[in-house]
Write a protein that holds these residues in place. Structure first.
Motif, short mmCIF file in Angstrom:
data_model
loop_
_atom_site.label_atom_id
_atom_site.label_comp_id
_atom_site.label_asym_id
_atom_site.label_seq_id
_atom_site.Cartn_x
_atom_site.Cartn_y
_atom_site.Cartn_z
N GLU A 1 0.84 -1.18 0.00
CA GLU A 1 0.00 0.00 0.00
C GLU A 1 0.88 1.24 0.00
O GLU A 1 1.70 1.44 0.89
N GLY A 2 0.76 2.07 -1.03
CA GLY A 2 1.50 3.33 -1.08
C GLY A 2 2.55 3.37 -2.17
O GLY A 2 3.17 2.35 -2.51
N GLN A 3 2.77 4.55 -2.73
CA GLN A 3 3.72 4.71 -3.83
C GLN A 3 5.16 4.46 -3.38
O GLN A 3 5.94 3.84 -4.12
N ARG A 4 5.54 4.95 -2.20
CA ARG A 4 6.91 4.75 -1.74
C ARG A 4 7.19 3.27 -1.52
O ARG A 4 8.24 2.76 -1.94
N GLU A 5 6.24 2.58 -0.88
CA GLU A 5 6.42 1.15 -0.64
C GLU A 5 6.47 0.37 -1.94
O GLU A 5 7.28 -0.56 -2.10
N LEU A 6 5.63 0.74 -2.89
CA LEU A 6 5.62 0.07 -4.19
C LEU A 6 6.95 0.30 -4.91
O LEU A 6 7.51 -0.64 -5.51
N LYS A 7 7.46 1.50 -4.85
CA LYS A 7 8.74 1.82 -5.49
C LYS A 7 9.87 0.96 -4.92
O LYS A 7 10.69 0.43 -5.66
N LEU A 8 9.88 0.80 -3.59
CA LEU A 8 10.92 -0.01 -2.97
C LEU A 8 10.75 -1.50 -3.28
O LEU A 8 11.73 -2.23 -3.42
N ASP B 1 -8.82 9.37 -8.71
CA ASP B 1 -8.95 10.73 -8.18
C ASP B 1 -7.69 11.16 -7.42
O ASP B 1 -7.46 12.36 -7.23
N ILE B 2 -6.90 10.19 -6.96
CA ILE B 2 -5.69 10.49 -6.20
C ILE B 2 -4.44 10.13 -6.99
O ILE B 2 -3.46 10.89 -7.00
N PHE B 3 -4.49 8.99 -7.64
CA PHE B 3 -3.31 8.50 -8.36
C PHE B 3 -3.26 9.17 -9.73
O PHE B 3 -4.15 8.99 -10.56
N SER B 4 -2.22 9.93 -9.99
CA SER B 4 -2.16 10.75 -11.20
C SER B 4 -2.03 9.90 -12.46
O SER B 4 -1.47 8.79 -12.44
N LEU C 1 0.40 6.65 -13.41
CA LEU C 1 -0.21 5.44 -13.95
C LEU C 1 0.47 5.04 -15.26
O LEU C 1 0.85 3.88 -15.46
N ASP C 2 0.66 6.01 -16.16
CA ASP C 2 1.29 5.73 -17.45
C ASP C 2 2.71 5.19 -17.26
O ASP C 2 3.14 4.26 -17.96
N ALA C 3 3.43 5.78 -16.30
CA ALA C 3 4.80 5.35 -16.04
C ALA C 3 4.85 3.90 -15.55
O ALA C 3 5.71 3.11 -15.95
N LEU C 4 3.89 3.54 -14.67
CA LEU C 4 3.86 2.18 -14.15
C LEU C 4 3.43 1.18 -15.21
O LEU C 4 3.95 0.06 -15.27
N LYS D 1 6.39 0.40 -17.18
CA LYS D 1 7.38 -0.36 -16.42
C LYS D 1 6.92 -1.78 -16.16
O LYS D 1 7.73 -2.70 -16.05
N LEU D 2 5.59 -1.96 -16.04
CA LEU D 2 5.04 -3.27 -15.68
C LEU D 2 4.03 -3.72 -16.74
O LEU D 2 2.82 -3.81 -16.47
N PRO D 3 4.50 -4.03 -17.94
CA PRO D 3 3.57 -4.34 -19.04
C PRO D 3 2.75 -5.60 -18.83
O PRO D 3 1.67 -5.75 -19.41
#
Length: 266
Positions: free
Chosen positions: A34-41, A57-60, A64-67, A70-72
């Motif tokens: 849960e969370g962008q920082r945790e996901l990045k790590l 509404d929260i996640f830009s 989203l496009d970047a992920l 990265k995760l096709p």
């Protein structure tokens, strides 16, 4: 793209089970991030992400496009506000959750690349907050590994992930019984230095420039007799107050950073 708007959706129910029940995490080999920082790590730690859920509404859209790039091969699912509020432990997780595959943490899978390792061993830590703090200390000191003896909780407990701020994904971590770990350290010729309430040697007088394991126990009972008997040296942190113990993560940090000082880090 798939969208989930009902809190009664089967995947929503599965995620809640993964968050709440250790048995379900062990059985499925999955856990929740849960969370962008945790996901990045987690991505930095090469964890396999199976499904990613986001609240638009929260996640830009940019994130989203970047992920997606990265995760096709990962399934992306848009979720409603109601579903997000049901799943998110806190509202500061930037609108993203993921289901990931856990890793093995056996001693056999521990890869020590450094010929002169500095390792933290914690025996039977009970509080997720303490485990998280120990992992953050290990990260700050760039330790070669953290080994947990007789663990009371699985490493993918959401409270451990949260309190470690995601360091659980980037530290090298192994678990085992006390005797298994003692045998492992002795086989690798790693000096065992145990923090104890009563010990003959001040921690600052020891030589930590050799392969070293710093071993800490619980605040309530300290280390078991097996550790104290197997120790190459029991060490003491002198204290001047009325109590004879301090938080385990604080005690570990004091010794660890003395070791890092001796090794030229400070």
């Amino acid at each position: 793209m798939k969208e989930i708007t009902s809190t009664q959706n089967n995947l929503v129910k599965q995620i809640l089970q993964l968050k709440e029940k250790s048995k379900e995490r062990r059985k499925s080999g999955l856990f929740v991030i849960e969370g962008q920082r945790e996901l990045k790590l987690a991505l930095k730690g090469n964890y396999n992400i199976q499904t990613l859920l986001f609240f638009a509404d929260i996640f830009s859209e940019e994130n989203l496009d970047a992920l997606i790039k990265k995760l096709p091969s990962v399934e992306f699912i848009k979720i409603s506000k109601e579903v997000y509020q049901k799943l998110a432990y806190r509202q500061t997780t930037e609108g993203v959750l993921a289901i990931a595959q856990s890793k093995p943490h056996s001693l056999n899978s521990l890869d020590l690349k450094n010929a002169n390792p500095l390792i933290l061993v914690a025996e039977a830590p009970e509080k997720p907050g303490n485990i998280g703090a120990l992992l953050r200390t290990a990260d700050a000191a760039n330790l070669d590994a953290v080994i947990i003896a007789n663990p009371k909780s699985d490493l993918y407990n959401p409270n451990i992930i949260r309190s470690s701020v995601g360091c659980v994904f980037t530290n090298k971590i192994a678990t085992g019984t006390t005797m298994e770990i003692i045998e492992y350290l002795q086989l690798k010729k790693i000096a065992i230095n145990c923090a104890a309430l009563t010990a003959p040697v001040n921690y600052s007088t020891l030589d930590y420039t050799v392969p070293t394991a710093i071993v800490v126990g619980t605040e309530a009972t300290g280390l078991s007799g097996e550790w104290l008997d197997a120790s190459d040296q029991n060490i003491l942190i002198p204290m001047q107050g009325e109590i004879d113990s301090m938080n385990v993560s604080v005690a570990a940090a004091i010794v660890i950073f003395e070791a890092k000082r001796q090794r030229g880090f400070l």
